[in-house]
Design an enzyme around this catalytic site. Sequence first.
Site, PDB file in Angstrom:
ATOM      1  N   GLN A  97       6.255   6.112  -5.208  1.00 13.79           N
ATOM      2  CA  GLN A  97       7.698   6.277  -5.342  1.00 13.79           C
ATOM      3  C   GLN A  97       8.414   4.925  -5.313  1.00 13.79           C
ATOM      4  OE1 GLN A  97       9.842   8.775  -5.922  1.00 13.79           O
ATOM      5  NE2 GLN A  97       8.174  10.210  -6.279  1.00 13.79           N
ATOM      6  N   SER A  98       7.842   3.961  -6.017  1.00 13.20           N
ATOM      7  CA  SER A  98       8.372   2.597  -5.998  1.00 13.20           C
ATOM      8  C   SER A  98       9.758   2.492  -6.627  1.00 13.20           C
ATOM      9  CB  SER A  98       7.412   1.668  -6.744  1.00 13.20           C
ATOM     10  OG  SER A  98       7.992   0.398  -6.946  1.00 13.20           O
ATOM     11  N   ASN A  99      10.731   2.029  -5.846  1.00 11.45           N
ATOM     12  CA  ASN A  99      12.066   1.739  -6.391  1.00 11.45           C
ATOM     13  C   ASN A  99      11.994   0.569  -7.376  1.00 11.45           C
ATOM     14  OD1 ASN A  99      13.496   3.620  -4.591  1.00 11.45           O
ATOM     15  ND2 ASN A  99      12.937   2.183  -2.978  1.00 11.45           N
ATOM     16  N   CYS A 145       9.468  -0.334  -9.302  1.00 12.90           N
ATOM     17  CA  CYS A 145       8.900   0.070 -10.592  1.00 12.90           C
ATOM     18  C   CYS A 145       9.920   0.847 -11.422  1.00 12.90           C
ATOM     19  CB  CYS A 145       7.639   0.909 -10.371  1.00 12.90           C
ATOM     20  SG  CYS A 145       6.208  -0.062  -9.830  1.00 12.90           S
ATOM     21  N   GLY A 187       4.223   1.304  -4.986  1.00 13.72           N
ATOM     22  CA  GLY A 187       3.798   2.601  -4.479  1.00 13.72           C
ATOM     23  C   GLY A 187       4.174   3.722  -5.431  1.00 13.72           C
TER      24      GLY A 187
END
Length: 502
Positions: free
Chosen positions: A168-170, A172, A166
């Site tokens: 705000q992917s943690n 990534c 997403g």
Amino acid sequence: ESSMISRLLLFISSILFLSMSFLFCYTNSYLIPQSLIRRFLPMDSRSASSLVMSLRPDVAHKYHLPPWAEGKLTNLPKHGRLHLANLPTPLHAIGTSGITSVSKNKKDGEKKEILNRLEELDIKLYIKRDDATGGAELGGNKVRKLEFLLAEALAEGCDSVVTIGGEQSNHCRATASASRMVGLSPHLILRTQRAEPIHDKKDDIGWTGNILFDRMVGSTIYTCTPGEYGRLGSQKLVEGVCKYLQRHEKASRNPYPIPVGGSNGVGSWGYINAVDELMEQLASINNGNSTKKEEKLTFDHVVFATGSGGTATGIALGMSLAYGSLGDGHPATKGQPAPKLHAVGVCDNPEYFYKTMTHLAQDMGLSVPLSTYIDENDTTSAVERFVRDSVTVHHGKGRGYALSTDEELDFITQFSLETGIVLDPVYSGKALYHFVTEVLGKDPESYRGSSILFWHTGGALGMYEKGNDLLGRLKHMSSVKRIDAYGTKGASDGSNIVQIIT
């Protein structure tokens, strides 16, 4: 006399050689199994060994299966693991609180305090702090998976990494930072409603929260819409970017694909390792209490969030095996009943997670006796039956993935005020909110007197995106006052001016 000196020098040289040889073997996990290190060396020595090994984050070390999982998980990671995370993470006991509610919707006389509610039920709450695995860049559960995934990427001679998540992917963010640490270039596919405006230059991907860290380490970011993500699927999108890089990018001709959340049969080993870490902590704590009158630390319930299924699979398989579900468990669990495991889904539905966890367990080579876990009247596979018996998956996504309700945000802010621990709005905050208010809230007496472990999976950087939603709550719980250093501002009762004597 010269002969005696020669013998003495030879003796000293032999001692030095043996000492250096032992030190080399001791700091090299390929030559001495971790099980022997655990058994014969004190915790301080093991910590020193880990420090030596972690000096080179790009060097893989052989992974040694915990004894309690031997013969039950057979598809071991072939390329070992890197040492990227700060381990072990703390295990904290959470005290009670007399702090009043920060809820804007509080009714007169209504009790909202979280810890006081648990105290009334004589519930002990503990938190496994996997939000503390690796600072702002790597912190959270994802780095445990990346230790195994990136070890494989390096062993296969890859020059870059492609993954997806997403906006705000943690995952990534952690993947981007960890990739740079080991010399791989990061390529991130971010799912966002703003994909078209960003492409048309009417909007910008920005610098908020996790995206700031994505860009600080020079990630190449590709955007897709939720619709494209849903129709094509994350795997096809990752494969597509990998093929594009192989055709068009000289510096990234051999990309390593990582699935959403790092959840596959390789990454999930991170939480088998995490369960073994927890078992060692329990053993150390309870051995330390063996001469005291204190009760041994045990858990009746273990609660954690699940989004892509890898962390949940590792915890479910690890805890079940460590508590002896398929044979001898970890010595720390001897004579103890296995805790009930609760995975709170922050997206999708429970059936999706049971199927996903079954698939990952099969990839990890879970071996279960057919006579125990199969029924001729049940079409469920033995592995799936084992998974379903090991963990209960709860439907806790609320409004949807990464979407917060007012009640969830009230809970998160109240919990941070009472404990000093910030839960994220996408995973840990949703999970604990749902468990406390829905699962425990609907049948509180069945949890009376129990001991609950909540596994905090990190993600606090996601709070930045919720700034506007949190504004009213923050004003209510955190006031700002002006110091009148010279006594010239005429403060009065109720003013935000504070007069001091200088």
